[in-house]
Design an enzyme around this catalytic site. Structure first.
Site, PDB file in Angstrom:
ATOM      1  N   CYS A   1       3.440   1.697   2.886  1.00  0.00           N
ATOM      2  CA  CYS A   1       4.745   0.904   2.567  1.00  0.00           C
ATOM      3  C   CYS A   1       5.448   1.539   1.524  1.00  0.00           C
ATOM      4  CB  CYS A   1       4.420  -0.394   2.219  1.00  0.00           C
ATOM      5  SG  CYS A   1       3.068  -1.287   2.778  1.00  0.00           S
TER       6      CYS A   1
ATOM      7  N   ASP B   1       9.540 -30.761  -3.923  1.00  0.00           N
ATOM      8  CA  ASP B   1       8.322 -31.008  -4.411  1.00  0.00           C
ATOM      9  C   ASP B   1       8.437 -30.329  -6.023  1.00  0.00           C
ATOM     10  OD1 ASP B   1       7.044 -31.575  -2.240  1.00  0.00           O
ATOM     11  OD2 ASP B   1       7.444 -29.682  -1.287  1.00  0.00           O
TER      12      ASP B   1
ATOM     13  N   CYS C   1       0.681  -1.066   0.024  1.00  0.00           N
ATOM     14  CA  CYS C   1      -0.067   0.066  -0.050  1.00  0.00           C
ATOM     15  C   CYS C   1       0.910   1.280  -0.193  1.00  0.00           C
ATOM     16  CB  CYS C   1      -0.952   0.096   1.195  1.00  0.00           C
ATOM     17  SG  CYS C   1      -0.141   0.381   2.876  1.00  0.00           S
TER      18      CYS C   1
ATOM     19  N   ASP D   1       6.055 -26.800  -1.422  1.00  0.00           N
ATOM     20  CA  ASP D   1       6.709 -25.750  -1.488  1.00  0.00           C
ATOM     21  C   ASP D   1       8.239 -25.905  -1.533  1.00  0.00           C
ATOM     22  OD1 ASP D   1       7.202 -26.933   0.951  1.00  0.00           O
ATOM     23  OD2 ASP D   1       7.809 -25.326   2.017  1.00  0.00           O
TER      24      ASP D   1
ATOM     25  N   ASP E   1       1.709 -31.405   0.088  1.00  0.00           N
ATOM     26  CA  ASP E   1       3.044 -31.539   0.757  1.00  0.00           C
ATOM     27  C   ASP E   1       2.920 -31.201   2.150  1.00  0.00           C
ATOM     28  OD1 ASP E   1       5.856 -31.724   1.260  1.00  0.00           O
ATOM     29  OD2 ASP E   1       5.952 -29.359   1.370  1.00  0.00           O
TER      30      ASP E   1
END
Lengths: 52, 754
Positions: free
Chosen positions: B52, B635, B49, B631, B455
């Site tokens: 930030c 994987d 935003c 992740d 996973d």
């Protein structure tokens, strides 16, 4: 018919001016961060480094 | 609005696991702009935003060496232009990262070779602008002709139109001509073939008519057609590019280089590609190991979660083999490299991923499948019309005119828009819900799945241990343990430190790599670590990770830890079952741990201790359409092999690259949310196809019978496009009414995910 002789060129010229303006804006990176731009409008800072 | 505040607290304390890039690495990644100026681009996934933007920019601008700093909110990056030297001192780029981290955001280097500046997108937008300009001007002239301009004026207008249209067709039409030519050359046909043909034929026919002082010309139709289709193509491209840059911009996994120790003792920081087998490397605590190697000196704990997905670190010492990509946690190591970067573990995984690609390549996008039937049908229809009128009237010119009208009216203008518009709107909705889509076809595939395989570590669980028996332990003991833990980066130490933060311990504190932490204080020697280290005895292990605090060899407390479930995991699994999908767990972790998670979540079908190859086989087995959620690097091949795949934003770089969807926020509810949105988008696409076909059923007979004047064609074409776009926009209103928005508390910045 006489009016057309200059009205059509004028219309085309104005159109190409806006096209050129758009292409310039695109080239200068103004469309690269559209999300950020909408927030930056609200930012009051002058964008200068703030050195206290 | 202090929407960014919660992220700030969490991130600064949880910094332990993810090491900041080294100074040399930042220098290596910086681009020289000349005149002593350097530019560094960092990825800051947490920005979302205006607050930030200004926080990060002002924090960076406050530093004297920074010349410019600009945050790009769309791609979540910050580019910093800085002076190489200020007042005779060499600048330290690492301090930029610290400055950003101090504001509560994570900053990472971008993957190498990820220079953006999407050239094709710019070309497409330029083509849209040019064709839009041409379309409006020609339309203006055409309206005058339709409202009854007489012979000489009409010819003049037609000539001007022809002069505007010709360069436009060359400039803006080149995308379609190139693609059509490519398809034809390989003996195939695609959507672009009828487009290219219709545009060229209508232009040629119009020019012929203009020369012969004809009444009708189709310049407006051919250019407007290009305009609409280019919009569709640009939207399609934009959606993919945006998500891809955000995904690739996040943390990277393989280090850019390492410190090489030469036989004469000198040290040199070298890029990872230039490290050869047989060289000695210094790996400090907190660094990732760049290439496969064997430990020569030192001992440490390694976070091997990228290799096998297991959350608990393992201890390595001299003689042990280590793999590229693993994170060195506690002690410095000296390695002898055994393989170059291109032969290392990471490269092996990449090879496995390429091999798994086959399953994905067979998938054809809906638009392509439609085009396969659509374009031959259209060409046949135009040809039949031509032959028919030749038989009836025998006038080549008139028959040709009508055939061109058929081609223009049937041109897949609505079809070309139907799919991309829906997908862009759907991707926008997903983006708001924290899910990024890499490719429109991913949504098509997600709508078709029947099985979800997940996973465990990092996906169902957060992959961070948490103290579970804090209430059993006296406050003072907990505080002492936390004070000791503050000196280590071991995940268990980080978890312990999180559990009790305000603590302090006087004394000489040292970490013994591979064992634990020791503090010599006035009270005696405190030790925190494994039972054998703390008490000198070999105790029974409960299977769960644990740590013992001892004073002078006497046990004070035993801390037990467990991995935390990702928020919303139970609800998400229930929602998946409700959607009629089968679920399963594929994990590289040990069997009891996986069984326990499966029991808690109600997933009966689980498999443990799988290698990366084992996961690929499990995904490919049974001929199901699988959504794989995972992740780790281990994987990644399975993510590639699955019909469609999804990864959390905290995933390893390779995992994110392999996945079709990436969810930015913590809760697992992103999975059912994405499936539902994709299914709804699929329905809208089918509706749009139906609308486009319905339009053709009405418009084509009119064209075949010869009633399609340019005016009728222009009106029909625009109406169909507008209807299709309006239908796609329904997804917005539909979505907000039926699908529950993720609650605001879940929409924390991704920076808080660690």
């Amino acid at each position: 018919m006489n009016t057309l002789a200059y009205l059509i060129p004028i219309a085309l010229l104005l159109g190409s001016l806006s096209l050129a303006a758009f292409l310039w804006a695109l080239k200068s990176g103004q469309y690269e961060d559209l999300d950020g731009a909408s927030w930056r409008v609200l930012d009051d800072g002058d964008g200068k480094p703030d050195r206290h | 609005m202090s929407c960014c505040a919660p992220g700030a607290e969490i991130t600064t304390v949880a910094e332990g696991g993810q090491a900041q890039p080294a100074s040399e690495e930042l220098w290596l990644a910086s681009r020289s702009l000349g005149g002593g100026l350097l530019q560094t681009d960092l990825s800051v996934p947490g920005v979302h935003c205006g607050a930030c933007i200004s926080t990060i920019e002002s924090a960076l601008r406050a530093r004297p060496e920074v010349e410019r700093a600009r945050v790009n909110l769309s791609s979540r990056r910050v580019s910093i232009v800085w002076k190489e030297e200020v007042g005779g001192h060499r600048s330290e780029p690492r301090e930029f990262v610290s400055a950003i981290t101090a504001c509560g955001y994570q900053a990472h280097l971008l993957s190498s070779g990820e220079d953006e500046g999407d050239e094709l997108l710019k070309q497409l937008i330029r083509a849209v602008a040019v064709s839009g300009f041409a379309a409006t001007n020609i339309m203006l002239l055409s309206v005058s002709v339709w409202s009854g301009a007489d012979a000489a004026t009409r010819d003049l207008f037609h000539w001007i139109s022809a002069m505007i249209a010709a360069p436009t067709l060359v400039y803006a039409g080149r995308f379609f001509y190139q693609s059509a030519w490519n398809a034809l050359r390989h003996g195939r046909t695609n959507m672009d073939v009828p487009i290219a043909l219709a545009v060229t034929l209508s232009y040629g026919m119009s020019l012929y008519e203009t020369i012969g002082h004809g009444e009708h010309a189709w310049f407006d139709a051919s250019v407007t057609l290009l305009f609409f289709l280019l919009i569709g193509r640009t939207l399609d491209h934009m959606m993919r590019g945006r998500a891809r840059s955000a995904i690739s911009g996040l943390a990277r996994l393989s280090p850019r280089g390492a410190t090489v120790v030469h036989p004469d003792g000198t040290r040199e920081y070298r890029a990872v590609d230039e490290i050869r087998p047989g060289e000695r490397l210094m790996i400090a605590a907190g660094e990732r190991i760049p290439v496969d190697g064997r430990v020569l000196f030192g001992s440490s704990d390694l976070d091997r979660s990228v290799v096998n997905g297991e959350s608990a670190p393992i201890t390595v010492g001299a003689g042990d083999l280590v793999q590229a990509g693993t994170l060195n946690l506690t002690g410095p190591l000296t390695l002898e490299t055994t393989a170059a970067a291109r032969d290392s573990f990471l490269a092996e995984i990449m090879g496995l991923m390429e091999a798994a690609e086959g399953g994905r390549a067979r998938y054809r996008r809906i638009a392509d499948r439609a085009a396969r039937y659509y374009s031959p049908a259209v060409h046949l229809l135009a040809l039949l019309t031509f032959i028919g009128w030749m038989l009836v009237e025998g006038d080549v010119r008139h028959a040709m005119l009508i055939a061109v009208a058929v081609l223009i009216i049937t041109c897949p203008c609505a079809l070309g828009l139907a799919v991309p518009v829906v997908q862009v709107v759907a991707a926008g909705r997903l983006f708001q819900g924290g899910v990024m889509v890499k490719d429109g076809s991913a949504m098509e595939r997600l709508a078709e799945i029947d099985t979800v395989l997940l996973d465990k570590t990092g996906t169902l669980t957060l992959g961070e241990p948490r103290l579970v028996n804090a209430h059993e332990i006296a406050r003072g003991v907990l505080a002492t343990a936390a004070a000791l833990a503050a000196h280590s980066r071991h995940p268990i130490a980080v978890a312990l430190h999180d559990a009790a933060r305000s603590s302090h311990l006087e004394g000489e504190i040292s970490e013994i790599p591979g064992a634990g932490i020791e503090a010599k204080t006035a009270n005696g020697v405190y030790r925190l670590g494994s039972r054998s280290f703390a008490c000198g005895t070999i105790g029974v292990s409960s299977g769960l990770p644990e740590a013992i605090l001892s004073l002078g060899g006497q046990e004070l407390a035993c801390f037990r830890f467990e991995d935390r479930l990702r928020p919303g995991a139970r609800e998400s699994i229930a929602a998946l079952h409700e959607l009629g999908l089968a679920t399963g767990i594929l994990s590289g972790d040990r069997e009891p741990v996986v069984a326990e998670i499966g029991r808690r979540l109600g997933i009966a079908n689980w498999r443990a201790e799988l290698s990366p190859r084992g996961k690929v086989d499990a995904v490919a087995a049974g001929g199901r359409r699988v959504l794989m959620v995972g992740d780790g690097i281990n994987d990644a091949p399975a993510l590639r092999a699955a019909h469609v795949s999804m990864a959390p934003a905290t995933a390893a770089d390779v995992g994110r690259q392999a996945a079709d969807f990436v969810f930015m926020h913590q809760p697992l509810t992103a999975i059912p949310f994405a499936i539902e949105t994709s299914r709804r988008a699929g329905r809208l696409i089918r509706q749009n196809f139906a609308l486009a076909i319905g339009y053709n059923l009405i418009a084509v007979p009119i064209a075949i019978l010869g009633y399609a004047t340019p005016l009728v064609a222009a009106v029909a074409m625009s109406t169909s496009s507008v209807i299709v776009v309006a239908n796609a926009l329904r997804l917005r209103s539909l979505g907000s009414a039926t699908a529950s928005e993720p609650p605001a508390s879940l929409l924390q910045p991704a920076g808080s995910a660690r």
